[in-house]
Each structure stands twice: as C-alpha cells, then as structure tokens.
Design a protein around this motif. Structure first.
Motif, PDB file in Angstrom:
ATOM      1  N   UNK A   1       0.831  -1.207   0.000  1.00  0.00           N
ATOM      2  CA  UNK A   1       0.000   0.000   0.000  1.00  0.00           C
ATOM      3  C   UNK A   1       0.866   1.258   0.000  1.00  0.00           C
ATOM      4  N   UNK A   2       1.975   1.247   0.724  1.00  0.00           N
ATOM      5  CA  UNK A   2       2.883   2.397   0.716  1.00  0.00           C
ATOM      6  C   UNK A   2       3.524   2.601  -0.655  1.00  0.00           C
ATOM      7  N   UNK A   3       3.894   1.517  -1.320  1.00  0.00           N
ATOM      8  CA  UNK A   3       4.482   1.637  -2.658  1.00  0.00           C
ATOM      9  C   UNK A   3       3.450   2.194  -3.636  1.00  0.00           C
ATOM     10  N   UNK A   4       2.219   1.703  -3.579  1.00  0.00           N
ATOM     11  CA  UNK A   4       1.159   2.209  -4.455  1.00  0.00           C
ATOM     12  C   UNK A   4       0.873   3.674  -4.147  1.00  0.00           C
ATOM     13  N   UNK A   5       0.827   4.023  -2.862  1.00  0.00           N
ATOM     14  CA  UNK A   5       0.623   5.418  -2.464  1.00  0.00           C
ATOM     15  C   UNK A   5       1.742   6.306  -2.991  1.00  0.00           C
ATOM     16  N   UNK A   6       2.965   5.813  -2.974  1.00  0.00           N
ATOM     17  CA  UNK A   6       4.096   6.588  -3.485  1.00  0.00           C
ATOM     18  C   UNK A   6       3.928   6.880  -4.972  1.00  0.00           C
ATOM     19  N   UNK A   7       3.553   5.878  -5.752  1.00  0.00           N
ATOM     20  CA  UNK A   7       3.362   6.110  -7.183  1.00  0.00           C
ATOM     21  C   UNK A   7       2.187   7.048  -7.442  1.00  0.00           C
ATOM     22  N   UNK A   8       1.159   6.972  -6.608  1.00  0.00           N
ATOM     23  CA  UNK A   8       0.038   7.906  -6.748  1.00  0.00           C
ATOM     24  C   UNK A   8       0.491   9.328  -6.432  1.00  0.00           C
ATOM     25  N   UNK A   9       1.325   9.494  -5.425  1.00  0.00           N
ATOM     26  CA  UNK A   9       1.840  10.830  -5.101  1.00  0.00           C
ATOM     27  C   UNK A   9       2.722  11.366  -6.223  1.00  0.00           C
ATOM     28  N   UNK A  10       3.532  10.494  -6.822  1.00  0.00           N
ATOM     29  CA  UNK A  10       4.350  10.929  -7.952  1.00  0.00           C
ATOM     30  C   UNK A  10       3.476  11.369  -9.118  1.00  0.00           C
ATOM     31  N   UNK A  11       2.397  10.641  -9.373  1.00  0.00           N
ATOM     32  CA  UNK A  11       1.495  10.995 -10.472  1.00  0.00           C
ATOM     33  C   UNK A  11       0.805  12.325 -10.210  1.00  0.00           C
ATOM     34  N   UNK A  12       0.359  12.548  -8.986  1.00  0.00           N
ATOM     35  CA  UNK A  12      -0.286  13.815  -8.641  1.00  0.00           C
ATOM     36  C   UNK A  12       0.711  14.963  -8.743  1.00  0.00           C
ATOM     37  N   UNK A  13       1.912  14.749  -8.283  1.00  0.00           N
ATOM     38  CA  UNK A  13       2.936  15.797  -8.358  1.00  0.00           C
ATOM     39  C   UNK A  13       3.248  16.132  -9.811  1.00  0.00           C
ATOM     40  N   UNK A  14       3.278  15.119 -10.653  1.00  0.00           N
ATOM     41  CA  UNK A  14       3.564  15.355 -12.066  1.00  0.00           C
ATOM     42  C   UNK A  14       2.425  16.084 -12.751  1.00  0.00           C
ATOM     43  N   UNK A  15       1.190  15.807 -12.347  1.00  0.00           N
ATOM     44  CA  UNK A  15       0.038  16.479 -12.973  1.00  0.00           C
ATOM     45  C   UNK A  15      -0.092  17.924 -12.512  1.00  0.00           C
ATOM     46  N   UNK A  16       0.456  18.238 -11.345  1.00  0.00           N
ATOM     47  CA  UNK A  16       0.382  19.600 -10.829  1.00  0.00           C
ATOM     48  C   UNK A  16       1.283  20.548 -11.619  1.00  0.00           C
ATOM     49  N   UNK A  17       2.323  20.004 -12.227  1.00  0.00           N
ATOM     50  CA  UNK A  17       3.244  20.862 -12.967  1.00  0.00           C
ATOM     51  C   UNK A  17       4.112  21.666 -12.032  1.00  0.00           C
ATOM     52  N   UNK A  18       4.793  22.641 -12.555  1.00  0.00           N
ATOM     53  CA  UNK A  18       5.648  23.480 -11.723  1.00  0.00           C
ATOM     54  C   UNK A  18       4.876  24.700 -11.283  1.00  0.00           C
ATOM     55  N   UNK A  19       4.482  24.684 -10.031  1.00  0.00           N
ATOM     56  CA  UNK A  19       3.681  25.817  -9.591  1.00  0.00           C
ATOM     57  C   UNK A  19       3.668  26.043  -8.150  1.00  0.00           C
TER      58      UNK A  19
END
Length: 66
Positions: free
Chosen positions: A48-66
C-alpha cells in the motif's frame, strides 16, 4: 507543493520497499514492522505504501511546476 508531494512519495516508496525487504529477508529495517497495529499485515501495508508513493508521484507530475 510539487516538491513536497515528491518528497513524501519518496519517503513512502522507501518505507514500502524496506517493509517488503523486512518481510522477505527478516532484516530489521524500515518503519512498517515497528508499528504494532500492523502486526501480521506487513506485506499489505508495504505494498500500500508503494502504491501510495506512485500515486503521489502521479499527482505531483500532474500539478506541474507551480
């Protein structure tokens, strides 16, 4: 915000990986095995922690630089 999500994702990924290493090799590393309420559910919590980590990476990538 992006950097904090990436940092938290990295921490979750490392702790999940260390939890899996602990479950399969009995090395006493990581945070998952130290939490008493997760006794017997270490593999599930680590995955669950590994899946959560990849979800956080995906959200961070979708946020862009801001």
């Amino acid at each position: 915000m992006k950097q904090s999500l990436e940092f938290l994702g990295f921490i979750a990924l490392v702790q999940g990986a260390l939890g899996l290493v602990h479950e399969f090799t009995d090395w006493h590393i990581g945070l998952v095995q130290r939490l008493g309420f997760l006794d017997g559910y270490g593999v599930y919590a680590s995955v669950a922690l590994v899946v959560l980590a990849f979800a956080m990476f995906a959200v961070a990538e979708s946020r862009g630089s801001g």
